[in-house]
Enzyme design. Structure first.
Site, short mmCIF file in Angstrom:
data_model
loop_
_atom_site.label_atom_id
_atom_site.label_comp_id
_atom_site.label_asym_id
_atom_site.label_seq_id
_atom_site.Cartn_x
_atom_site.Cartn_y
_atom_site.Cartn_z
N ARG A 27 0.82 -1.22 0.00
CA ARG A 27 0.00 0.00 0.00
C ARG A 27 0.85 1.26 0.00
O ARG A 27 0.49 2.25 0.64
CB ARG A 27 -0.95 0.04 1.21
CG ARG A 27 -2.15 -0.86 1.12
CD ARG A 27 -3.19 -0.31 0.14
NE ARG A 27 -4.28 -1.24 0.02
CZ ARG A 27 -5.39 -1.20 0.75
NH1 ARG A 27 -5.55 -0.26 1.63
NH2 ARG A 27 -6.33 -2.11 0.59
N ARG A 31 -4.05 6.54 0.41
CA ARG A 31 -4.63 7.79 0.93
C ARG A 31 -3.73 8.58 1.87
O ARG A 31 -4.02 9.71 2.19
CB ARG A 31 -5.97 7.49 1.59
CG ARG A 31 -7.06 7.25 0.56
CD ARG A 31 -8.34 6.76 1.18
NE ARG A 31 -8.08 5.49 1.85
CZ ARG A 31 -9.04 4.66 2.24
NH1 ARG A 31 -10.29 4.97 2.09
NH2 ARG A 31 -8.72 3.53 2.83
N ARG A 40 -7.78 11.00 -6.20
CA ARG A 40 -9.07 10.45 -5.76
C ARG A 40 -10.17 11.52 -5.71
O ARG A 40 -11.35 11.20 -5.76
CB ARG A 40 -8.91 9.78 -4.39
CG ARG A 40 -8.31 8.39 -4.46
CD ARG A 40 -9.31 7.35 -4.96
NE ARG A 40 -10.17 6.89 -3.87
CZ ARG A 40 -11.44 7.16 -3.76
NH1 ARG A 40 -12.05 7.93 -4.64
NH2 ARG A 40 -12.14 6.69 -2.75
N ASP A 76 -6.43 -3.54 -7.60
CA ASP A 76 -6.95 -4.12 -6.37
C ASP A 76 -7.16 -5.61 -6.57
O ASP A 76 -7.44 -6.05 -7.69
CB ASP A 76 -8.27 -3.45 -5.96
CG ASP A 76 -8.64 -3.78 -4.53
OD1 ASP A 76 -7.99 -3.22 -3.62
OD2 ASP A 76 -9.52 -4.64 -4.31
N TYR A 153 -13.99 -12.98 0.28
CA TYR A 153 -14.80 -11.80 -0.10
C TYR A 153 -16.06 -12.22 -0.85
O TYR A 153 -17.14 -11.67 -0.62
CB TYR A 153 -13.98 -10.82 -0.95
CG TYR A 153 -13.07 -9.95 -0.11
CD1 TYR A 153 -13.58 -8.83 0.53
CD2 TYR A 153 -11.73 -10.26 0.06
CE1 TYR A 153 -12.77 -8.03 1.32
CE2 TYR A 153 -10.91 -9.47 0.84
CZ TYR A 153 -11.42 -8.35 1.47
OH TYR A 153 -10.63 -7.56 2.26
O1 CP3 Z 1 0.15 -1.78 -2.50
C1 CP3 Z 1 -0.15 -0.91 -3.34
O2 CP3 Z 1 0.21 0.29 -3.24
C2 CP3 Z 1 -0.88 -1.34 -4.60
C3 CP3 Z 1 -2.29 -1.18 -4.57
C4 CP3 Z 1 -3.18 -2.13 -3.78
C5 CP3 Z 1 -4.49 -1.74 -3.38
N1 CP3 Z 1 -5.10 -2.82 -2.83
C6 CP3 Z 1 -5.08 -0.41 -3.58
C7 CP3 Z 1 -6.25 -0.01 -2.77
C8 CP3 Z 1 -3.00 -3.43 -3.39
C9 CP3 Z 1 -1.76 -4.33 -3.52
C10 CP3 Z 1 -4.22 -3.87 -2.80
C11 CP3 Z 1 -4.44 -5.25 -2.30
C12 CP3 Z 1 -5.66 -5.54 -1.53
N2 CP3 Z 1 -6.94 -5.06 -1.72
C13 CP3 Z 1 -5.72 -6.49 -0.50
C14 CP3 Z 1 -4.55 -7.31 -0.04
C15 CP3 Z 1 -3.64 -6.50 0.80
C16 CP3 Z 1 -4.22 -6.13 2.12
O3 CP3 Z 1 -4.33 -4.95 2.37
O4 CP3 Z 1 -4.49 -7.07 2.86
C17 CP3 Z 1 -7.04 -6.53 -0.02
C18 CP3 Z 1 -7.56 -7.38 1.12
C19 CP3 Z 1 -7.80 -5.64 -0.81
C20 CP3 Z 1 -9.27 -5.37 -0.73
C21 CP3 Z 1 -9.53 -3.96 -0.44
N3 CP3 Z 1 -9.42 -2.94 -1.35
C22 CP3 Z 1 -9.98 -3.40 0.78
C23 CP3 Z 1 -10.22 -4.19 2.05
C24 CP3 Z 1 -10.12 -2.03 0.57
C25 CP3 Z 1 -10.67 -1.02 1.53
C26 CP3 Z 1 -9.68 -0.68 2.55
C27 CP3 Z 1 -9.44 0.77 2.55
O5 CP3 Z 1 -8.29 1.16 2.83
O6 CP3 Z 1 -10.39 1.54 2.28
C28 CP3 Z 1 -9.72 -1.76 -0.76
C29 CP3 Z 1 -9.65 -0.44 -1.41
C30 CP3 Z 1 -8.28 0.01 -1.81
N4 CP3 Z 1 -7.39 -0.74 -2.51
C31 CP3 Z 1 -7.71 1.31 -1.59
C32 CP3 Z 1 -6.44 1.30 -2.20
C33 CP3 Z 1 -5.47 2.43 -2.30
C34 CP3 Z 1 -8.39 2.47 -0.88
C35 CP3 Z 1 -9.41 3.01 -1.82
C36 CP3 Z 1 -9.60 4.49 -1.74
O7 CP3 Z 1 -8.78 5.23 -2.29
O8 CP3 Z 1 -10.64 4.90 -1.19
#
Ligand code: CP3
Length: 345
Positions: A27, A31, A40, A76, A153
């Site tokens: 990540r 944000r 965003r 994602d 999920y």
């Molecule tokens: O690592 C990186 O910088 C690459 C981008 C990346 C995202 N998601 C962007 C994202 C990666 C590698 C992921 C993987 C991901 N997504 C996982 C596995 C890693 C982990 O965190 O366990 C999982 C479980 C997800 C599912 C997911 N996507 C969730 C649970 C959420 C919401 C959580 C949150 O922070 O709001 C997302 C959304 C998401 N994926 C965001 C980002 C930057 C936030 C979205 C936003 O900008 O509002």
């Protein structure tokens, strides 16, 4: 023509010596970064993922800002679920939502066939654009969700703490479970190989929520499917196999495969690596919560992890899970610099 520069991250994946310990952060785009929040403000999250120029720009943001040793594709893990026809939405407070969760054998049969090139072409285009911009200066990491985490999920319909629907489905509908996991494994392998064909030089398989299972459930319900994904990855491309809460599962995850095992902060890196054996590389494992403290505390914790790795080839520095939204960017930048300084050989 001069030979391409060696890339420390890829060398570490192969357990070759590196001039310093390579570091990137799960990540690392997100944000906590003002330039991400600016993107965003103009695009919804799914829209951002589906707009290759914008997603490639976000992929590069942390590279410019932090001095990390790799870029990770901005996408994602749930994007490949949408084409199955289950309805995917990212809601403001609650995170991802699956509108039509999979709760029966009939639900599994209803899932649409997925051709990744047609279903998620925008991901492959983002990889091509990001790789073009990076050239041979830094490697690009592709990624996907592992079958268990994706299935959780699909079955829960969103985030979960106890995974009770998933655990019931596994046991009460064993053959539908294995059919679902088999389908997810096939799609995931095609998805990762598509990213590799588009230019990703390493891939990470995220089994983020696997720590909810017992070792014996992992062995029966998950291991064969994660193994089939990893075995299908294009030869020569390193695979990082990551999960959280995996202290009791790491030997089994190792059996499933991967050149690098991702460790979270609930294990001590030094003794854990010794137990796993030095013939596998490790990645990790700073508690992302520590990034919210002070530069002094971050240094102390990072030094402890580097001491655990003892300069052995095959350590990639990372967090034990993703960067929290509240993290000061300066602290992340300081972490990357101190890992490079403290590990310089
Ligand atoms: O690592 C990186 O910088 C690459 C981008 C990346 C995202 N998601 C962007 C994202 C990666 C590698 C992921 C993987 C991901 N997504 C996982 C596995 C890693 C982990 O965190 O366990 C999982 C479980 C997800 C599912 C997911 N996507 C969730 C649970 C959420 C919401 C959580 C949150 O922070 O709001 C997302 C959304 C998401 N994926 C965001 C980002 C930057 C936030 C979205 C936003 O900008 O509002």
């Amino acid at each position: 023509m001069s030979a391409p520069r060696p890339l420390p991250l890829l060398q570490a994946c192969r357990r070759e010596p590196t001039p310093y310990t390579p570091v990137w952060l799960m990540r690392q785009a997100g944000r906590y970064m003002p330039e991400y929040r600016a993107m965003r403000a103009r695009h919804g999250f799914l829209e951002l993922c589906k707009t290759p120029e914008a997603a490639a720009e976000v992929t590069l943001q942390p590279v410019k800002r932090l001095g990390v040793d790799a870029a990770i594709l901005f996408a994602d893990i749930l994007l490949v679920l949408e084409p199955l026809g289950v309805g995917l939405e990212y809601t403001r407070g609650d995170g991802p939502r699956i509108h039509r969760p999979v709760r029966s054998a009939a639900d599994v049969e209803r899932l649409k066939p997925v051709e990744v090139e047609q279903a998620v072409p925008f991901v492959f285009e983002t990889v091509r654009l990001a790789r073009q911009a990076l050239g041979d200066r830094l490697p690009l990491i592709g990624f996907a969700g592992a079958p268990f985490t994706l299935a959780s999920y699909l079955i829960e319909g969103g985030a979960s703490r106890e995974f009770l629907h998933t655990k019931r489905f596994m046991r009460e509908a064993r053959s539908a479970w294995h059919a679902l996991m088999g389908r997810l494994a096939t799609v995931t392998a095609e998805y990762l190989n598509g990213q590799i064909a588009a230019g990703a030089q390493a891939v990470q398989l995220f089994d983020s929520w696997i720590g909810t299972l017992s070792p014996s459930d992992y062995r029966e319900f998950v291991l064969p499917h994660s193994r089939s994904v990893i075995a299908a990855i294009a030869p020569g491309v390193p695979v990082i196999h990551f999960g959280t809460g995996t202290a009791g599962l790491l030997p089994l995850m190792r059996e499933a495969g991967g050149d690098v095992l991702g460790l979270d902060w609930r294990v001590e890196l030094g003794p854990t690596w010794e137990r796993l054996g030095y013939d596998v590389a490790v990645q990790g494992n700073l508690d992302p919560g520590i990034l919210l403290t002070s530069v002094g505390e971050i240094r102390r914790a990072a030094a402890e992890i580097l001491a655990g790795a003892a300069g052995r080839p095959g350590h990639i520095f990372n967090l034990g899970h993703g960067v929290h939204q509240e993290t000061p960017v300066d602290h992340v930048r300081a972490l990357v610099d101190m890992v490079h300084d403290m590990s310089a050989r």
